[in-house]
Design an enzyme around this catalytic site. Structure first.
Site, PDB file in Angstrom:
ATOM      1  N   GLY A  28       0.815  -1.205   0.000  1.00  0.00           N
ATOM      2  CA  GLY A  28       0.000   0.000   0.000  1.00  0.00           C
ATOM      3  C   GLY A  28       0.847   1.252   0.000  1.00  0.00           C
ATOM      4  N   TYR A  63      -0.811   6.953   2.911  1.00  0.00           N
ATOM      5  CA  TYR A  63      -0.058   7.784   3.852  1.00  0.00           C
ATOM      6  C   TYR A  63       0.975   6.975   4.630  1.00  0.00           C
ATOM      7  CZ  TYR A  63      -3.214  11.435   2.658  1.00  0.00           C
ATOM      8  OH  TYR A  63      -3.893  12.382   1.949  1.00  0.00           O
ATOM      9  N   GLU A  81     -17.419  17.147   4.724  1.00  0.00           N
ATOM     10  CA  GLU A  81     -16.553  17.792   3.734  1.00  0.00           C
ATOM     11  C   GLU A  81     -17.147  17.637   2.331  1.00  0.00           C
ATOM     12  OE1 GLU A  81     -12.442  16.399   4.401  1.00  0.00           O
ATOM     13  OE2 GLU A  81     -12.142  18.339   5.372  1.00  0.00           O
ATOM     14  N   ASP A 105      -5.173   2.975   8.548  1.00  0.00           N
ATOM     15  CA  ASP A 105      -6.559   2.534   8.730  1.00  0.00           C
ATOM     16  C   ASP A 105      -6.658   1.040   9.052  1.00  0.00           C
ATOM     17  OD1 ASP A 105      -7.188   5.116   8.116  1.00  0.00           O
ATOM     18  OD2 ASP A 105      -8.480   4.664   6.412  1.00  0.00           O
ATOM     19  N   ALA A 131      -5.130  10.344   8.354  1.00  0.00           N
ATOM     20  CA  ALA A 131      -3.880  10.452   7.612  1.00  0.00           C
ATOM     21  C   ALA A 131      -2.762  10.862   8.577  1.00  0.00           C
ATOM     22  CB  ALA A 131      -4.043  11.488   6.511  1.00  0.00           C
TER      23      ALA A 131
HETATM   24  P1  FAD Z   1      -4.615   4.873   2.343  1.00  0.00           P
HETATM   25  O1  FAD Z   1      -4.163   6.271   2.298  1.00  0.00           O
HETATM   26  O2  FAD Z   1      -6.057   4.584   2.097  1.00  0.00           O
HETATM   27  O3  FAD Z   1      -3.726   4.050   1.295  1.00  0.00           O
HETATM   28  C1  FAD Z   1      -3.892   2.698   1.024  1.00  0.00           C
HETATM   29  C2  FAD Z   1      -3.174   2.355  -0.280  1.00  0.00           C
HETATM   30  O4  FAD Z   1      -3.235   0.945  -0.486  1.00  0.00           O
HETATM   31  C3  FAD Z   1      -3.811   3.001  -1.512  1.00  0.00           C
HETATM   32  O5  FAD Z   1      -2.796   3.549  -2.312  1.00  0.00           O
HETATM   33  C4  FAD Z   1      -4.503   1.831  -2.223  1.00  0.00           C
HETATM   34  O6  FAD Z   1      -4.546   1.987  -3.625  1.00  0.00           O
HETATM   35  C5  FAD Z   1      -3.596   0.663  -1.833  1.00  0.00           C
HETATM   36  N1  FAD Z   1      -4.283  -0.634  -1.851  1.00  0.00           N
HETATM   37  C6  FAD Z   1      -5.467  -0.960  -1.269  1.00  0.00           C
HETATM   38  N2  FAD Z   1      -5.752  -2.258  -1.481  1.00  0.00           N
HETATM   39  C7  FAD Z   1      -4.715  -2.773  -2.200  1.00  0.00           C
HETATM   40  C8  FAD Z   1      -4.415  -4.070  -2.702  1.00  0.00           C
HETATM   41  N3  FAD Z   1      -5.221  -5.098  -2.504  1.00  0.00           N
HETATM   42  N4  FAD Z   1      -3.260  -4.224  -3.385  1.00  0.00           N
HETATM   43  C9  FAD Z   1      -2.413  -3.184  -3.600  1.00  0.00           C
HETATM   44  N5  FAD Z   1      -2.645  -1.946  -3.131  1.00  0.00           N
HETATM   45  C10 FAD Z   1      -3.773  -1.732  -2.442  1.00  0.00           C
HETATM   46  N6  FAD Z   1      -7.398  12.231   7.630  1.00  0.00           N
HETATM   47  C11 FAD Z   1      -6.763  13.299   8.174  1.00  0.00           C
HETATM   48  O7  FAD Z   1      -5.883  13.109   9.043  1.00  0.00           O
HETATM   49  N7  FAD Z   1      -7.034  14.569   7.773  1.00  0.00           N
HETATM   50  C12 FAD Z   1      -7.947  14.847   6.808  1.00  0.00           C
HETATM   51  O8  FAD Z   1      -8.167  16.013   6.471  1.00  0.00           O
HETATM   52  C13 FAD Z   1      -8.634  13.753   6.203  1.00  0.00           C
HETATM   53  N8  FAD Z   1      -9.518  13.983   5.211  1.00  0.00           N
HETATM   54  C14 FAD Z   1     -10.140  12.914   4.618  1.00  0.00           C
HETATM   55  C15 FAD Z   1     -11.041  13.204   3.575  1.00  0.00           C
HETATM   56  C16 FAD Z   1     -11.681  12.154   2.944  1.00  0.00           C
HETATM   57  C17 FAD Z   1     -12.651  12.488   1.809  1.00  0.00           C
HETATM   58  C18 FAD Z   1     -11.438  10.812   3.344  1.00  0.00           C
HETATM   59  C19 FAD Z   1     -12.135   9.662   2.650  1.00  0.00           C
HETATM   60  C20 FAD Z   1     -10.549  10.536   4.377  1.00  0.00           C
HETATM   61  C21 FAD Z   1      -9.901  11.590   5.018  1.00  0.00           C
HETATM   62  N9  FAD Z   1      -8.989  11.361   6.074  1.00  0.00           N
HETATM   63  C22 FAD Z   1      -8.331  12.422   6.649  1.00  0.00           C
HETATM   64  C23 FAD Z   1      -8.669   9.995   6.513  1.00  0.00           C
HETATM   65  C24 FAD Z   1      -7.388   9.506   5.805  1.00  0.00           C
HETATM   66  O9  FAD Z   1      -7.482   9.735   4.434  1.00  0.00           O
HETATM   67  C25 FAD Z   1      -7.081   8.030   6.065  1.00  0.00           C
HETATM   68  O10 FAD Z   1      -7.100   7.773   7.434  1.00  0.00           O
HETATM   69  C26 FAD Z   1      -5.715   7.675   5.459  1.00  0.00           C
HETATM   70  O11 FAD Z   1      -5.788   7.743   4.046  1.00  0.00           O
HETATM   71  C27 FAD Z   1      -5.216   6.306   5.889  1.00  0.00           C
HETATM   72  O12 FAD Z   1      -3.958   6.074   5.344  1.00  0.00           O
HETATM   73  P2  FAD Z   1      -3.451   4.620   5.006  1.00  0.00           P
HETATM   74  O13 FAD Z   1      -2.005   4.736   4.676  1.00  0.00           O
HETATM   75  O14 FAD Z   1      -3.860   3.673   6.073  1.00  0.00           O
HETATM   76  O15 FAD Z   1      -4.266   4.163   3.711  1.00  0.00           O
HETATM   77  P1  NAD Z   2     -16.784   8.225  10.582  1.00  0.00           P
HETATM   78  O1  NAD Z   2     -16.876   6.851  11.093  1.00  0.00           O
HETATM   79  O2  NAD Z   2     -15.962   9.203  11.297  1.00  0.00           O
HETATM   80  O3  NAD Z   2     -18.245   8.856  10.452  1.00  0.00           O
HETATM   81  C1  NAD Z   2     -19.335   8.106   9.980  1.00  0.00           C
HETATM   82  C2  NAD Z   2     -20.641   8.758  10.425  1.00  0.00           C
HETATM   83  O4  NAD Z   2     -21.719   8.004   9.874  1.00  0.00           O
HETATM   84  C3  NAD Z   2     -20.817   8.745  11.952  1.00  0.00           C
HETATM   85  O5  NAD Z   2     -21.153  10.022  12.377  1.00  0.00           O
HETATM   86  C4  NAD Z   2     -21.917   7.721  12.166  1.00  0.00           C
HETATM   87  O6  NAD Z   2     -22.716   8.012  13.292  1.00  0.00           O
HETATM   88  C5  NAD Z   2     -22.711   7.827  10.865  1.00  0.00           C
HETATM   89  N1  NAD Z   2     -23.495   6.633  10.562  1.00  0.00           N
HETATM   90  C6  NAD Z   2     -23.145   5.335  10.753  1.00  0.00           C
HETATM   91  N2  NAD Z   2     -24.136   4.512  10.379  1.00  0.00           N
HETATM   92  C7  NAD Z   2     -25.145   5.295   9.913  1.00  0.00           C
HETATM   93  C8  NAD Z   2     -26.449   5.034   9.383  1.00  0.00           C
HETATM   94  N3  NAD Z   2     -26.909   3.795   9.239  1.00  0.00           N
HETATM   95  N4  NAD Z   2     -27.213   6.076   9.006  1.00  0.00           N
HETATM   96  C9  NAD Z   2     -26.768   7.348   9.135  1.00  0.00           C
HETATM   97  N5  NAD Z   2     -25.563   7.663   9.646  1.00  0.00           N
HETATM   98  C10 NAD Z   2     -24.759   6.651  10.024  1.00  0.00           C
HETATM   99  O7  NAD Z   2     -16.312   8.080   9.038  1.00  0.00           O
HETATM  100  P2  NAD Z   2     -15.678   9.179   8.059  1.00  0.00           P
HETATM  101  O8  NAD Z   2     -16.383  10.464   8.165  1.00  0.00           O
HETATM  102  O9  NAD Z   2     -15.561   8.538   6.728  1.00  0.00           O
HETATM  103  O10 NAD Z   2     -14.223   9.366   8.655  1.00  0.00           O
HETATM  104  C11 NAD Z   2     -13.297   8.286   8.660  1.00  0.00           C
HETATM  105  C12 NAD Z   2     -12.018   8.727   9.325  1.00  0.00           C
HETATM  106  O11 NAD Z   2     -11.354   9.686   8.514  1.00  0.00           O
HETATM  107  C13 NAD Z   2     -12.261   9.374  10.673  1.00  0.00           C
HETATM  108  O12 NAD Z   2     -11.244   8.997  11.552  1.00  0.00           O
HETATM  109  C14 NAD Z   2     -12.155  10.852  10.381  1.00  0.00           C
HETATM  110  O13 NAD Z   2     -11.674  11.590  11.497  1.00  0.00           O
HETATM  111  C15 NAD Z   2     -11.158  10.878   9.237  1.00  0.00           C
HETATM  112  N6  NAD Z   2     -11.422  12.051   8.402  1.00  0.00           N
HETATM  113  C16 NAD Z   2     -10.852  13.210   8.801  1.00  0.00           C
HETATM  114  C17 NAD Z   2     -11.106  14.349   8.068  1.00  0.00           C
HETATM  115  C18 NAD Z   2     -10.470  15.643   8.505  1.00  0.00           C
HETATM  116  O14 NAD Z   2      -9.715  15.647   9.465  1.00  0.00           O
HETATM  117  N7  NAD Z   2     -10.715  16.735   7.829  1.00  0.00           N
HETATM  118  C19 NAD Z   2     -11.929  14.307   6.934  1.00  0.00           C
HETATM  119  C20 NAD Z   2     -12.497  13.084   6.571  1.00  0.00           C
HETATM  120  C21 NAD Z   2     -12.231  11.961   7.326  1.00  0.00           C
END
Ligand code: FAD
Ligand code: NAD
Length: 401
Positions: free
Chosen positions: A15, A18, A174, A301, A317
């Site tokens: 992977g 991050y 977001e 994650d 992240a």
């Molecule tokens: P990931 O970043 O998800 O990376 C996993 C990698 O593994 C990917 O490149 C994927 O392609 C690869 N992979 C997966 N399966 C396979 C496979 N079978 N074979 C080969 N490769 C594979 N967190 C914050 O701290 N701040 C934020 O502002 C924030 N904003 C977010 C906004 C959104 C819209 C989302 C969805 C999440 C946000 N998060 C944020 C959460 C954060 O993005 C995740 O917690 C973070 O990406 C986890 O990092 P990771 O390295 O575990 O996995």
């Molecule tokens: P999350 O688990 O944080 O939030 C999911 C939300 O869905 C919860 O509020 C939960 O109560 C709700 N939910 C669950 N089941 C439901 C149902 N059946 N019907 C309606 N609502 C329901 O998931 P996320 O928002 O994807 O975040 C994942 C991780 O990524 C978290 O750790 C978050 O802090 C992080 N993240 C951080 C940022 C940032 O820092 N800017 C942005 C995006 C994600």
């Protein structure tokens, strides 16, 4: 520890998110020549900036701005990059099975990122979109535009113009912020009356952003409501069908676009490997290793790390990056037979965007909202680009943040 045929230990990192990228960057810096053989495996030849994906999903930014070619990040003279999909992890054989080959390892880093958690809610896996990758957000973006085009041919189908976001966690919040910014543009482009477009954000908990600062949550809801987002709080999604969602006590909301942001779990390959998990996440030891496997590190994650009160840190992240740095340090120490360093999370805060020029956050122990919070968000994103790609990456991608 018994090593594979070659006398140089083999490290395989699964992977390039991050956790995986930070581990790779640190290893290439800290390892001496010929001290270890490092291979990074990723499904795509690019790293995606997950924290940015809500923008291309809504169409307020181009998907290419949320990805970086892996060859631009790592030094391929020091780390072998393999573009492939992992299909099985076999700890008993110290092997990883890829879709097109096999890799053996002495040390393994599992950083495969999360998967959507649907909690077994019927129909979600089949009918809802999720914000997870470049491919998944391209699909959402195109699908949204297509609904506007479809509506023009079938003007009685207002469900084409109804968008349901399930879950008001940070991802949901977001995303609706971006979608609410995009809708007026789409209405103009497709000659659609804005009042016909509905954006629902449905949250099961008694509040949006459960657990976050109530004053900032209130502010976020006000900003988003002003942009036209309709919140249904304390309302659980019970079912998803091809026609929409069933919520609360059986109310149906007709929609052709359901985006599920209701939670994440760890990667299924870990439990399939026979490793004990809680919702796919491994309770790692203090050095980020998998219990019972001193040569397997689990990050981001896919891992569960607990705070002093015994509660798990949310998967972010921020923690994945810090784990990557710690993991690289410990791999080098393990290879050199030196003492490992326990992982300690330094929480720098949380900042979430609410669309253009608006955000909320807590950082350095202080609350931020509005434009200042939105600058802070940009600063965090720029810092990340700098960490992984230095000034050249900041110059190339920074302007899009
Ligand atoms: P990931 O970043 O998800 O990376 C996993 C990698 O593994 C990917 O490149 C994927 O392609 C690869 N992979 C997966 N399966 C396979 C496979 N079978 N074979 C080969 N490769 C594979 N967190 C914050 O701290 N701040 C934020 O502002 C924030 N904003 C977010 C906004 C959104 C819209 C989302 C969805 C999440 C946000 N998060 C944020 C959460 C954060 O993005 C995740 O917690 C973070 O990406 C986890 O990092 P990771 O390295 O575990 O996995
Ligand atoms: P999350 O688990 O944080 O939030 C999911 C939300 O869905 C919860 O509020 C939960 O109560 C709700 N939910 C669950 N089941 C439901 C149902 N059946 N019907 C309606 N609502 C329901 O998931 P996320 O928002 O994807 O975040 C994942 C991780 O990524 C978290 O750790 C978050 O802090 C992080 N993240 C951080 C940022 C940032 O820092 N800017 C942005 C995006 C994600």
């Amino acid at each position: 520890m018994g090593l594979t045929m070659s006398s140089i230990p083999k490290i395989v990192i699964l992977g390039a998110g991050y956790g995986g990228v930070l581990t790779s960057l640190r290893l290439q810096k800290e390892l001496n020549y010929n001290e270890a053989d490092v291979t990074l495996v990723n499904k795509h030849d690019y790293h995606y900036i997950t924290t940015h994906l809500h923008m291309p999903a809504a169409g307020t930014d181009h998907p290419d701005n949320a990805r970086v070619s892996i060859s631009k990040l790592i030094d391929e003279f020091k780390i072998d990059f393999v573009k492939s999909t992992v299909v099985q992890i076999r700890p008993q054989d110290r092997k990883v099975i890829l879709e097109d080959g096999t890799l053996s390892y002495d040390y393994l880093v599992i950083a495969l990122g999360g998967e959507p958690e649907t909690f077994g809610i019927p129909g979600l896996a089949e009918h809802a979109f999720t914000i997870r990758s470049i491919n998944s957000v391209r699909l959402i973006r195109e699908h949204i535009e297509y609904q506007f085009a479809r509506y023009k041919r079938e003007p009685h189908r207002t469900d084409y113009l109804t968008f349901v976001v399930g879950g008001a966690g940070f991802t949901g919040i977001e995303f609706v912020g971006e979608l609410a910014d995009r809708v007026p543009e789409l209405c103009k482009q497709f000659d659609v009356d804005r009042s016909l477009v509905k954006i629902y954000n449905i949250e099961a908990a008694p509040t949006a952003l459960p657990g976050f600062d109530p004053e900032l949550v209130e502010y976020a809801m006000q900003v988003l409501q002003k942009k036209g987002v309709i919140f249904k709080i304390g309302t659980a999604i019970k079912e998803c069908t091809s026609e929409g969602v069933v919520v609360g006590e059986g109310e149906e909301i007709k929609s052709q676009t359901v985006i599920w942001t209701g939670g994440v779990r760890g990667n299924r390959l870990i439990e399939e490997a026979g490793i004990e998990t809680t919702r796919g996440r491994v309770k790692v030891d203090e050095y980020l290793r998998c219990p019972g496997h001193e040569n397997i590190y689990v990050l981001g994650d896919n891992s569960l790390v607990f705070n002093e009160e015994g509660r798990p840190y949310p998967p972010t992240a921020q923690i994945a990056m810090q784990q990557g740095v710690n993991c690289a340090h410990n791999l080098v120490a393990q290879i050199r037979n030196q003492t490992l360093k326990p992982f300690v999370f330094h929480n720098k805060g949380t900042v979430a965007s609410l669309g253009k020029g608006e955000a909320i956050g807590i950082a350095f122990g202080k609350k931020y909202k509005g434009r200042v919070a939105s600058w802070l968000k940009k600063a965090i994103d720029l810092r990340y680009l700098f960490i992984i790609g230095g000034i050249p990456l900041v110059l190339r991608k920074g302007k899009f943040l």
